[in-house]
Design a protein around this motif. Structure first.
Motif, mmCIF file in Angstrom:
data_model
loop_
_atom_site.group_PDB
_atom_site.id
_atom_site.type_symbol
_atom_site.label_atom_id
_atom_site.label_comp_id
_atom_site.label_asym_id
_atom_site.label_seq_id
_atom_site.Cartn_x
_atom_site.Cartn_y
_atom_site.Cartn_z
ATOM 1 N N ASN A 119 -9.492 8.696 11.962
ATOM 2 C CA ASN A 119 -10.306 9.163 10.845
ATOM 3 C C ASN A 119 -10.685 7.976 9.977
ATOM 4 O O ASN A 119 -10.307 6.825 10.297
ATOM 5 N N LEU A 120 -11.400 8.212 8.891
ATOM 6 C CA LEU A 120 -11.794 7.142 7.987
ATOM 7 C C LEU A 120 -11.528 7.597 6.556
ATOM 8 O O LEU A 120 -12.093 8.603 6.114
ATOM 9 N N HIS A 121 -10.668 6.884 5.867
ATOM 10 C CA HIS A 121 -10.305 7.208 4.486
ATOM 11 C C HIS A 121 -10.579 5.997 3.592
ATOM 12 O O HIS A 121 -9.829 5.033 3.627
ATOM 13 N N TYR A 122 -11.696 5.978 2.846
ATOM 14 C CA TYR A 122 -12.622 7.072 2.596
ATOM 15 C C TYR A 122 -14.047 6.569 2.567
ATOM 16 O O TYR A 122 -14.277 5.364 2.463
ATOM 17 N N ILE A 123 -14.981 7.505 2.591
ATOM 18 C CA ILE A 123 -16.364 7.170 2.265
ATOM 19 C C ILE A 123 -16.402 6.953 0.754
ATOM 20 O O ILE A 123 -15.989 7.837 -0.002
ATOM 21 N N PRO A 124 -16.871 5.816 0.267
ATOM 22 C CA PRO A 124 -16.850 5.581 -1.181
ATOM 23 C C PRO A 124 -17.547 6.706 -1.948
ATOM 24 O O PRO A 124 -18.663 7.119 -1.602
ATOM 25 N N VAL A 125 -16.881 7.211 -2.966
ATOM 26 C CA VAL A 125 -17.382 8.382 -3.682
ATOM 27 C C VAL A 125 -18.778 8.145 -4.245
ATOM 28 O O VAL A 125 -19.638 9.038 -4.205
ATOM 29 N N HIS A 126 -19.035 6.933 -4.734
ATOM 30 C CA HIS A 126 -20.323 6.683 -5.386
ATOM 31 C C HIS A 126 -21.498 6.692 -4.418
ATOM 32 O O HIS A 126 -22.648 6.726 -4.859
ATOM 33 N N THR A 127 -21.211 6.694 -3.101
ATOM 34 C CA THR A 127 -22.292 6.753 -2.116
ATOM 35 C C THR A 127 -22.610 8.182 -1.688
ATOM 36 O O THR A 127 -23.555 8.393 -0.918
ATOM 37 N N GLN A 128 -21.848 9.152 -2.173
ATOM 38 C CA GLN A 128 -22.141 10.544 -1.852
ATOM 39 C C GLN A 128 -23.434 10.990 -2.542
ATOM 40 O O GLN A 128 -23.709 10.582 -3.673
ATOM 41 N N PRO A 129 -24.221 11.830 -1.880
ATOM 42 C CA PRO A 129 -25.506 12.248 -2.474
ATOM 43 C C PRO A 129 -25.372 12.823 -3.883
ATOM 44 O O PRO A 129 -26.216 12.548 -4.746
ATOM 45 N N TYR A 130 -24.334 13.602 -4.119
ATOM 46 C CA TYR A 130 -24.168 14.210 -5.436
ATOM 47 C C TYR A 130 -23.999 13.141 -6.514
ATOM 48 O O TYR A 130 -24.560 13.248 -7.613
ATOM 49 N N TYR A 131 -23.252 12.095 -6.188
ATOM 50 C CA TYR A 131 -23.031 11.023 -7.166
ATOM 51 C C TYR A 131 -24.244 10.104 -7.248
ATOM 52 O O TYR A 131 -24.551 9.564 -8.324
ATOM 53 N N GLN A 132 -24.958 9.933 -6.166
ATOM 54 C CA GLN A 132 -26.176 9.116 -6.232
ATOM 55 C C GLN A 132 -27.238 9.808 -7.083
ATOM 56 O O GLN A 132 -28.045 9.141 -7.726
ATOM 57 N N SER A 133 -27.200 11.133 -7.119
ATOM 58 C CA SER A 133 -28.140 11.858 -7.986
ATOM 59 C C SER A 133 -27.852 11.613 -9.461
ATOM 60 O O SER A 133 -28.701 11.858 -10.319
ATOM 61 N N MET A 134 -26.629 11.101 -9.756
ATOM 62 C CA MET A 134 -26.270 10.763 -11.133
ATOM 63 C C MET A 134 -26.573 9.302 -11.459
ATOM 64 O O MET A 134 -26.300 8.847 -12.572
ATOM 65 N N GLY A 135 -27.087 8.550 -10.470
ATOM 66 C CA GLY A 135 -27.493 7.171 -10.740
ATOM 67 C C GLY A 135 -26.699 6.110 -10.028
ATOM 68 O O GLY A 135 -27.063 4.926 -10.071
ATOM 69 N N PHE A 136 -25.598 6.481 -9.366
ATOM 70 C CA PHE A 136 -24.846 5.492 -8.591
ATOM 71 C C PHE A 136 -25.628 5.139 -7.331
ATOM 72 O O PHE A 136 -26.425 5.937 -6.819
ATOM 73 N N LYS A 137 -25.386 3.925 -6.829
ATOM 74 C CA LYS A 137 -26.159 3.483 -5.667
ATOM 75 C C LYS A 137 -25.347 2.530 -4.806
ATOM 76 O O LYS A 137 -24.321 1.977 -5.241
ATOM 77 N N GLN A 138 -25.806 2.352 -3.575
ATOM 78 C CA GLN A 138 -25.210 1.365 -2.681
ATOM 79 C C GLN A 138 -25.246 -0.005 -3.352
ATOM 80 O O GLN A 138 -26.227 -0.376 -3.999
ATOM 81 N N GLY A 139 -24.157 -0.745 -3.205
ATOM 82 C CA GLY A 139 -24.075 -2.075 -3.805
ATOM 83 C C GLY A 139 -23.350 -2.105 -5.133
ATOM 84 O O GLY A 139 -23.017 -3.192 -5.630
ATOM 85 N N ASP A 140 -23.073 -0.929 -5.712
ATOM 86 C CA ASP A 140 -22.399 -0.903 -7.011
ATOM 87 C C ASP A 140 -20.956 -1.419 -6.921
ATOM 88 O O ASP A 140 -20.470 -2.072 -7.850
ATOM 89 N N TYR A 141 -20.281 -1.120 -5.820
ATOM 90 C CA TYR A 141 -18.869 -1.485 -5.666
ATOM 91 C C TYR A 141 -18.704 -2.111 -4.283
ATOM 92 O O TYR A 141 -18.242 -1.454 -3.334
ATOM 93 N N PRO A 142 -19.055 -3.372 -4.144
ATOM 94 C CA PRO A 142 -19.178 -3.994 -2.824
ATOM 95 C C PRO A 142 -17.869 -4.079 -2.035
ATOM 96 O O PRO A 142 -17.899 -4.007 -0.807
ATOM 97 N N LEU A 143 -16.748 -4.229 -2.699
ATOM 98 C CA LEU A 143 -15.490 -4.343 -1.953
ATOM 99 C C LEU A 143 -15.109 -3.008 -1.308
ATOM 100 O O LEU A 143 -14.635 -2.976 -0.169
ATOM 101 N N ALA A 144 -15.321 -1.919 -2.032
ATOM 102 C CA ALA A 144 -15.063 -0.603 -1.453
ATOM 103 C C ALA A 144 -16.025 -0.322 -0.307
ATOM 104 O O ALA A 144 -15.641 0.273 0.706
ATOM 105 N N GLU A 145 -17.254 -0.763 -0.448
ATOM 106 C CA GLU A 145 -18.250 -0.535 0.602
ATOM 107 C C GLU A 145 -17.941 -1.367 1.847
ATOM 108 O O GLU A 145 -18.104 -0.890 2.983
ATOM 109 N N GLN A 146 -17.471 -2.584 1.654
ATOM 110 C CA GLN A 146 -17.094 -3.428 2.783
ATOM 111 C C GLN A 146 -15.893 -2.835 3.511
ATOM 112 O O GLN A 146 -15.840 -2.813 4.749
#
Length: 386
Positions: free
Chosen positions: A327-354
């Motif tokens: 499995n994969l723990h976790y998909i960064p929360v800020h990349t979820q569509p619901y949170y992106q609708s609040m203004g978060f975007k890819q690149g905001d937290y690069p270490l979690a994304e990496q």
């Protein structure tokens, strides 16, 4: 099929549940307090409130600490969505702090940097939720010190971490936080099927947690606004929820608690063996901080993609094709569509994304056999060399 995690139920567990089924109390009976006390005895916390899930525990923990509209809660992006959603349930705002590149937990250095900026613009958090990812505790002493300096409350999301220790003391003791939350989902360290618990050392917070768990209703004369009309009397003194745990679940929890130390010890044995078997591969193995004794809910490897000729997806699918349910723990929360609708975007937290681009949770549970572990390791070797 080899699952990444699974429950271990024995005859004692079954007998404990059956005993409740034969009793007069299927819910709101003595098994609840017995389970709460067993966790208090283990952690040395003062108060415990058992609920129907860790998500419910997070929700009422936020409410008990007064989180509401206009307030802010910060947590890590490297977690399940519940660690952030609990703020939205209260009408508060959510923000994130990037992770430590070695432990994958919320980074106290980045937290301090963000707090300095937030103080200058008047947007400090009311609550910070460090998450003990995989069962390894965050640097709670550092986070606690920042809480004292900047005035925020702390909820430890220890959903992965019952049975672990920080600086030699049981996670959940409350030394560095206001509330600690545990999860008892079937893939966690111990299980009540579904279930959670909030622990605190503050009597007033514990009272609020108890009210919020059960509709905000009380029969305690000390909490009522008028004298009781009779022995039947109760009052709703807050707007609460039906977040109660059943006695059947609690009885299972009491039985499981008797094996908690054994479970965590076994997880460490499995982790040590993985460390030995995987050490020469182009994989980053979990690093354990010297102050921590992880509960090892998960064993996460990170692929060194610059050293292998296959992709993250290819390795994942190759293992699944062998009936190894990684499995994969976790998909960064800020990349979820619901949170992106609040203004978060890819690149905001690069270490979690990496981390997300490289991480795979491989099987880790007490019933994993040596033969199964050997098979997992061989399949990883094959997948990397595709």
């Amino acid at each position: 099929m080899i699952r990444y995690g699974q429950q271990d139920i024995n005859q004692a567990d079954i007998d404990a549940v059956i005993s409740v089924l034969k009793s007069v109390n299927l819910t709101q009976g003595p098994a609840i307090s017995a389970f709460e006390q067993s966790v208090l005895d283990f952690t040395n916390a003062k108060y415990a409130v058992a609920v129907n899930s860790a998500t419910s525990a997070l929700h009422i923990a936020c409410m008990a600490l007064g989180l509401g509209p206009g307030d802010r809660l910060w947590t890590t992006p490297n977690t399940f969505v519940a660690s952030a959603n609990c703020a939205l349930y209260c009408g508060a705002q959510v923000d994130f702090v990037d992770i430590d590149p070695l432990t994958y937990n919320l980074c106290p250095i980045k937290l301090e940097e963000k707090l300095i900026v937030a103080k200058n613009v008047g947007k400090l958090p009311k609550i910070v939720v460090p998450v003990h990812l995989t069962g390894q505790p965050c640097d709670m002493a550092a986070i606690h010190a920042l809480g004292k300096e900047y005035g925020f409350k702390i909820i430890e999301d220890a959903s992965h971490a019952i049975g672990g220790r920080y600086k030699g003391e049981a996670i959940g003791n409350g030394r560095y936080s206001d509330i600690t939350v545990f999860s008892f989902h079937p893939v966690k360290i111990i299980t009540t099927a579904e279930g959670g618990m909030a622990l605190t050392n503050d009597a007033e917070v514990a009272t609020r947690l108890g009210l919020l768990r059960s509709h905000g209703i009380t029969r305690d004369p000390a909490l009522m606004t008028t004298l009781a009309d009779g022995p039947w009397y109760y009052q709703q003194v807050a707007l609460g929820f039906n977040y109660r745990m059943t006695d059947m679940q609690a009885a299972l929890g009491v039985s499981q608690m008797s094996r908690l130390v054994e479970y965590v010890k076994r997880r460490h044995e499995i982790a040590k063996r993985y460390d030995e078997l995987l050490v020469d591969l182009p994989i980053t193995l979990p690093r354990q901080h010297e102050d921590s004794y992880s509960a090892y809910h998960l064993y996460v490897i990170r692929l060194q993609l610059d050293k292998i000729a296959v992709s993250h997806l290819q390795v994942f699918e190759a293992l699944r094709a062998k009936d190894i349910m990684v499995n994969l723990h976790y998909i960064p929360v800020h990349t979820q569509p619901y949170y992106q609708s609040m203004g978060f975007k890819q690149g905001d937290y690069p270490l979690a994304e990496q981390y997300y681009r490289e991480a795979i949770s491989i099987p880790m549970h007490p019933t994993l056999t040596q033969q199964e572990q050997d098979f997992v390791v061989e399949c990883i070797k094959e997948a990397i060399c595709l």
